[in-house]
Design an enzyme around this catalytic site. Structure first.
Site, PDB file in Angstrom:
ATOM      1  N   ASP A  32       0.855  -1.190   0.000  1.00 46.62           N
ATOM      2  CA  ASP A  32       0.000   0.000   0.000  1.00 46.62           C
ATOM      3  C   ASP A  32       0.892   1.242   0.000  1.00 46.62           C
ATOM      4  OD1 ASP A  32      -3.202   0.527   1.093  1.00 46.62           O
ATOM      5  OD2 ASP A  32      -1.784   2.197   1.098  1.00 46.62           O
ATOM      6  N   ASN A  88     -12.988  -3.343   2.479  1.00 49.00           N
ATOM      7  CA  ASN A  88     -14.084  -2.368   2.496  1.00 49.00           C
ATOM      8  C   ASN A  88     -14.909  -2.455   1.215  1.00 49.00           C
ATOM      9  OD1 ASN A  88     -13.074  -1.335   4.963  1.00 49.00           O
ATOM     10  ND2 ASN A  88     -11.605  -0.059   3.863  1.00 49.00           N
ATOM     11  N   GLN A  95     -14.826   2.268   1.418  1.00 52.35           N
ATOM     12  CA  GLN A  95     -14.092   1.956   0.186  1.00 52.35           C
ATOM     13  C   GLN A  95     -13.796   3.251  -0.567  1.00 52.35           C
ATOM     14  OE1 GLN A  95     -16.048  -0.778  -2.564  1.00 52.35           O
ATOM     15  NE2 GLN A  95     -14.192  -1.024  -3.797  1.00 52.35           N
ATOM     16  N   HIS A 101     -10.076  -5.009  -3.411  1.00 56.45           N
ATOM     17  CA  HIS A 101      -8.756  -5.208  -2.797  1.00 56.45           C
ATOM     18  C   HIS A 101      -8.942  -5.671  -1.366  1.00 56.45           C
ATOM     19  CE1 HIS A 101      -9.950  -0.994  -2.375  1.00 56.45           C
ATOM     20  NE2 HIS A 101      -9.343  -1.012  -1.197  1.00 56.45           N
ATOM     21  N   HIS A 103      -6.930  -5.795   2.139  1.00 55.93           N
ATOM     22  CA  HIS A 103      -5.776  -5.285   2.886  1.00 55.93           C
ATOM     23  C   HIS A 103      -5.233  -6.395   3.782  1.00 55.93           C
ATOM     24  CE1 HIS A 103      -6.713  -0.832   2.402  1.00 55.93           C
ATOM     25  NE2 HIS A 103      -7.915  -1.328   2.183  1.00 55.93           N
TER      26      HIS A 103
HETATM   27  P1  5GP Z   1      -9.909   1.430   0.663  1.00 52.49           P
HETATM   28  O1  5GP Z   1     -10.194   2.592   1.577  1.00 52.49           O
HETATM   29  O2  5GP Z   1     -10.583   1.581  -0.684  1.00 52.49           O
HETATM   30  O3  5GP Z   1     -10.202   0.110   1.304  1.00 52.49           O
HETATM   31  O4  5GP Z   1      -8.348   1.427   0.460  1.00 52.49           O
HETATM   32  C1  5GP Z   1      -7.675   1.991  -0.611  1.00 52.49           C
HETATM   33  C2  5GP Z   1      -6.207   1.831  -0.326  1.00 52.49           C
HETATM   34  O5  5GP Z   1      -5.490   1.988  -1.526  1.00 52.49           O
HETATM   35  C3  5GP Z   1      -5.639   2.839   0.675  1.00 52.49           C
HETATM   36  O6  5GP Z   1      -5.034   2.142   1.761  1.00 52.49           O
HETATM   37  C4  5GP Z   1      -4.625   3.622  -0.149  1.00 52.49           C
HETATM   38  O7  5GP Z   1      -3.493   3.989   0.593  1.00 52.49           O
HETATM   39  C5  5GP Z   1      -4.302   2.645  -1.254  1.00 52.49           C
HETATM   40  N1  5GP Z   1      -3.887   3.269  -2.507  1.00 52.49           N
HETATM   41  C6  5GP Z   1      -4.521   4.282  -3.151  1.00 52.49           C
HETATM   42  N2  5GP Z   1      -3.870   4.595  -4.295  1.00 52.49           N
HETATM   43  C7  5GP Z   1      -2.810   3.747  -4.380  1.00 52.49           C
HETATM   44  C8  5GP Z   1      -1.777   3.590  -5.343  1.00 52.49           C
HETATM   45  O8  5GP Z   1      -1.677   4.301  -6.355  1.00 52.49           O
HETATM   46  N3  5GP Z   1      -0.867   2.599  -5.119  1.00 52.49           N
HETATM   47  C9  5GP Z   1      -0.923   1.808  -4.002  1.00 52.49           C
HETATM   48  N4  5GP Z   1       0.023   0.865  -3.862  1.00 52.49           N
HETATM   49  N5  5GP Z   1      -1.895   1.935  -3.072  1.00 52.49           N
HETATM   50  C10 5GP Z   1      -2.820   2.895  -3.255  1.00 52.49           C
END
Ligand code: 5GP
Ligand code: ZN
Length: 136
Positions: A32, A88, A95, A101, A103
């Site tokens: 991440d 999420n 999300q 995805h 985590h």
């Molecule tokens: P969500 O809140 O949708 O469950 O999590 C999205 C996750 O994607 C966040 O932890 C954020 O840091 C990660 N993320 C967003 N953009 C990028 C990216 O360009 N590259 C990587 N490796 N992670 C990302």
């Protein structure tokens, strides 16, 4: 089956560089970019699925197997003391990137991170009704 506007499609396809820690024919596991802890990783399918509600059963099974393998390697290589799996679905659930995805978050004693919710109370009748609705 990719979405040309989706950043995780591009990362999973290798079109945008990422710190890849594991790859299979159907998935890429990357660090991440804004990690909660040292080693925080994301399991990304190479095909575009909006979230778990949209993910085929077989892919859901494979994602969980990958999560287990990733967790074991985090324990071995980083010496973490625990692991959280977080996933999420939809904005109401936090999300922010609408490509499935999972985590995998290594946890360390005293890492001072919190993955929290506030426990709520429901009456006995409400709990019975909820269970009845959800029963299959
Ligand atoms: P969500 O809140 O949708 O469950 O999590 C999205 C996750 O994607 C966040 O932890 C954020 O840091 C990660 N993320 C967003 N953009 C990028 C990216 O360009 N590259 C990587 N490796 N992670 C990302
Ligand atoms: Zn996508």
């Amino acid at each position: 089956m990719t979405d040309c506007n989706c950043i995780f499609c591009k990362i999973a396809a290798g079109e945008i560089p990422s710190r890849t820690i594991r790859e299979t024919e159907e998935f890429r596991v990357v660090l991440d970019v804004a990690p909660a802890t040292k080693g925080h990783a994301l399991i990304l399918p190479k095909n575009h699925y909006r979230n778990l509600l949209d993910l085929p059963q077989e892919m859901a099974q494979k994602a969980m197997v990958l999560a287990k393998e990733t967790a074991l390697s985090m324990k071995e290589s980083l010496g973490c003391d625990g692991i959280n799996l977080v996933q999420n679905n939809e904005e109401a659930a936090g999300q922010t990137v609408f490509h499935f995805h999972l985590h995998v978050i290594p946890r360390y004693e005293k890492d001072e991170q919190k993955i929290v919710w506030t426990p709520r109370e429901f009456s006995r009748e409400e709990m019975d009704e909820i269970a009845d609705k959800l029963k299959r």
